[in-house]
Design an enzyme around this catalytic site. Sequence first.
Site, PDB file in Angstrom:
ATOM      1  CB  SER A 143      -0.847  -0.005   1.277  1.00  0.00           C
ATOM      2  OG  SER A 143      -1.520   1.226   1.436  1.00  0.00           O
ATOM      3  CE1 TYR A 156      -3.663  -2.257   5.615  1.00  0.00           C
ATOM      4  CE2 TYR A 156      -3.406   0.102   5.272  1.00  0.00           C
ATOM      5  CZ  TYR A 156      -3.620  -1.162   4.763  1.00  0.00           C
ATOM      6  OH  TYR A 156      -3.775  -1.347   3.407  1.00  0.00           O
TER       7      TYR A 156
HETATM    8  N1  LIG Z   1      -8.940  -0.523  -0.255  1.00  0.00           N
HETATM    9  C1  LIG Z   1      -7.874   0.263  -0.182  1.00  0.00           C
HETATM   10  O1  LIG Z   1      -7.988   1.511  -0.133  1.00  0.00           O
HETATM   11  C2  LIG Z   1      -6.489  -0.347  -0.192  1.00  0.00           C
HETATM   12  C3  LIG Z   1      -5.395   0.511  -0.441  1.00  0.00           C
HETATM   13  C4  LIG Z   1      -4.108  -0.011  -0.466  1.00  0.00           C
HETATM   14  C5  LIG Z   1      -3.917  -1.364  -0.245  1.00  0.00           C
HETATM   15  N2  LIG Z   1      -4.981  -2.172   0.004  1.00  0.00           N
HETATM   16  C6  LIG Z   1      -4.713  -3.591   0.247  1.00  0.00           C
HETATM   17  O2  LIG Z   1      -5.405  -4.350  -0.729  1.00  0.00           O
HETATM   18  C7  LIG Z   1      -5.684  -5.639  -0.199  1.00  0.00           C
HETATM   19  C8  LIG Z   1      -7.159  -5.950  -0.423  1.00  0.00           C
HETATM   20  O3  LIG Z   1      -7.933  -5.017   0.326  1.00  0.00           O
HETATM   21  P1  LIG Z   1      -9.439  -4.638  -0.067  1.00  0.00           P
HETATM   22  O4  LIG Z   1      -9.515  -3.173  -0.097  1.00  0.00           O
HETATM   23  O5  LIG Z   1      -9.885  -5.429  -1.230  1.00  0.00           O
HETATM   24  O6  LIG Z   1     -10.163  -5.108   1.272  1.00  0.00           O
HETATM   25  P2  LIG Z   1     -11.497  -5.964   1.495  1.00  0.00           P
HETATM   26  O7  LIG Z   1     -12.531  -5.621   0.482  1.00  0.00           O
HETATM   27  O8  LIG Z   1     -11.812  -5.813   2.940  1.00  0.00           O
HETATM   28  O9  LIG Z   1     -11.018  -7.471   1.201  1.00  0.00           O
HETATM   29  C9  LIG Z   1     -10.078  -8.088   2.050  1.00  0.00           C
HETATM   30  C10 LIG Z   1      -9.889  -9.532   1.620  1.00  0.00           C
HETATM   31  O10 LIG Z   1      -8.954 -10.151   2.544  1.00  0.00           O
HETATM   32  C11 LIG Z   1      -9.522 -11.356   3.008  1.00  0.00           C
HETATM   33  N3  LIG Z   1      -9.131 -11.670   4.372  1.00  0.00           N
HETATM   34  C12 LIG Z   1      -9.250 -10.890   5.480  1.00  0.00           C
HETATM   35  N4  LIG Z   1      -8.879 -11.573   6.576  1.00  0.00           N
HETATM   36  C13 LIG Z   1      -8.516 -12.812   6.155  1.00  0.00           C
HETATM   37  C14 LIG Z   1      -8.068 -13.982   6.811  1.00  0.00           C
HETATM   38  N5  LIG Z   1      -7.942 -14.024   8.152  1.00  0.00           N
HETATM   39  N6  LIG Z   1      -7.789 -15.080   6.078  1.00  0.00           N
HETATM   40  C15 LIG Z   1      -7.964 -15.059   4.721  1.00  0.00           C
HETATM   41  N7  LIG Z   1      -8.382 -13.990   4.047  1.00  0.00           N
HETATM   42  C16 LIG Z   1      -8.673 -12.878   4.747  1.00  0.00           C
HETATM   43  C17 LIG Z   1     -11.039 -11.128   2.967  1.00  0.00           C
HETATM   44  O11 LIG Z   1     -11.724 -12.370   2.845  1.00  0.00           O
HETATM   45  P3  LIG Z   1     -12.587 -13.079   3.997  1.00  0.00           P
HETATM   46  O12 LIG Z   1     -13.157 -12.011   4.868  1.00  0.00           O
HETATM   47  O13 LIG Z   1     -13.593 -13.856   3.226  1.00  0.00           O
HETATM   48  O14 LIG Z   1     -11.614 -13.959   4.702  1.00  0.00           O
HETATM   49  C18 LIG Z   1     -11.192 -10.322   1.673  1.00  0.00           C
HETATM   50  O15 LIG Z   1     -11.281 -11.182   0.573  1.00  0.00           O
HETATM   51  C19 LIG Z   1      -5.275  -5.601   1.273  1.00  0.00           C
HETATM   52  O16 LIG Z   1      -3.999  -6.182   1.433  1.00  0.00           O
HETATM   53  C20 LIG Z   1      -5.222  -4.110   1.573  1.00  0.00           C
HETATM   54  O17 LIG Z   1      -4.365  -3.810   2.635  1.00  0.00           O
HETATM   55  C21 LIG Z   1      -6.264  -1.699   0.018  1.00  0.00           C
END
Ligand SMILES: NC(=O)c1ccc[n+]([C@@H]2O[C@H](COP(=O)([O-])OP(=O)(O)OC[C@H]3O[C@@H](n4cnc5c(N)ncnc54)[C@H](OP(=O)(O)O)[C@@H]3O)[C@@H](O)[C@H]2O)c1
Length: 272
Positions: A143, A156
Amino acid sequence: MKSFQGSTALVTGASKGLGVAYATELARRGANLVLVARSRDALEDLAVRLREAHGVEVAVIPADLGAADGPAHVVAGLDERGIAIDLLLNNAGLGSVGPFFDRPLAGHLLSVDVNVNGLLALTHLLGGRMLTRGSGGIVNVASTAAFQPMPYQSSYAASKAFVLSFSEALAAELRGSGVTVMAAHPGAVATGFFDGTTATIDPRAADTPERVAARTLDDFARGRHVSYPGRVVNRVGTLVPRLLPRRTTTSLVGRLNRGLGFDHVSDVGTPA
Ligand SMILES: NC(=O)c1ccc[n+]([C@@H]2O[C@H](COP(=O)([O-])OP(=O)(O)OC[C@H]3O[C@@H](n4cnc5c(N)ncnc54)[C@H](OP(=O)(O)O)[C@@H]3O)[C@@H](O)[C@H]2O)c1
């Protein structure tokens, strides 16, 4: 330019958000898939859609990557099915938002368990096999939060700083081995990342998951070791902490996060 056609990619966090976009874009480019997350039903639904739309093979392995035995469970699931992974896309991740002491310890610990321990373990288990084979790729989703301390997202941002440092070091260790490592640094992405809390992502300042996924994969296919798959301002923002004293940067980020209301976050019901 590398091709994904006919390769097999494992995407973690594929039940929603950016993970769905990565899996969909990989399927569109002809990759067979292994989908991993805790939510079995969401993974099964996505698998059906991707098989129908793109004619690729899709396996589902539900797993908790925050549990100590989660990554080994995934590898056992691959071995049962006789699947070898060409691309590991470590996308699963979560983060606590709000003042550190106001937020439950369990949330801070879970994000470190998934973002750091789960990612490291899967990389070791599957990357080791790639190294033995002399081919493969690893994409770690970090990120822009990785580049500086972030008040009100302290654990985080620290977990993502680990992913940044780890990925850069590993990419250098593996140079010439046939295994490539790339870290991806999205800025804000329009997903449900803050669901369950009063914090929100401003859609005007966020990229779509589809755009971020496509740009990440383009950068990996070009052989890059780092990807800034969002808008240009995000990348420029990662340069600021390299120029200013760390204390100044941290104060500035704290001010920005207070402006977003992250200094008083509470839980709300998870949207249906
Ligand atoms: N959204 C943003 O603004 C942003 C910005 C920069 C980076 N990111 C990064 O992008 C990635 C995806 O984030 P997102 O925004 O798509 O978030 P999200 O919509 O909350 O999705 C998170 C994913 O991680 C999985 N997850 C969470 N806990 C888990 C566990 N204990 N075991 C296995 N899987 C798990 C969830 O699946 P389940 O709940 O089904 O397990 C879900 O599929 C993350 O690494 C985040 O830090 C996001």
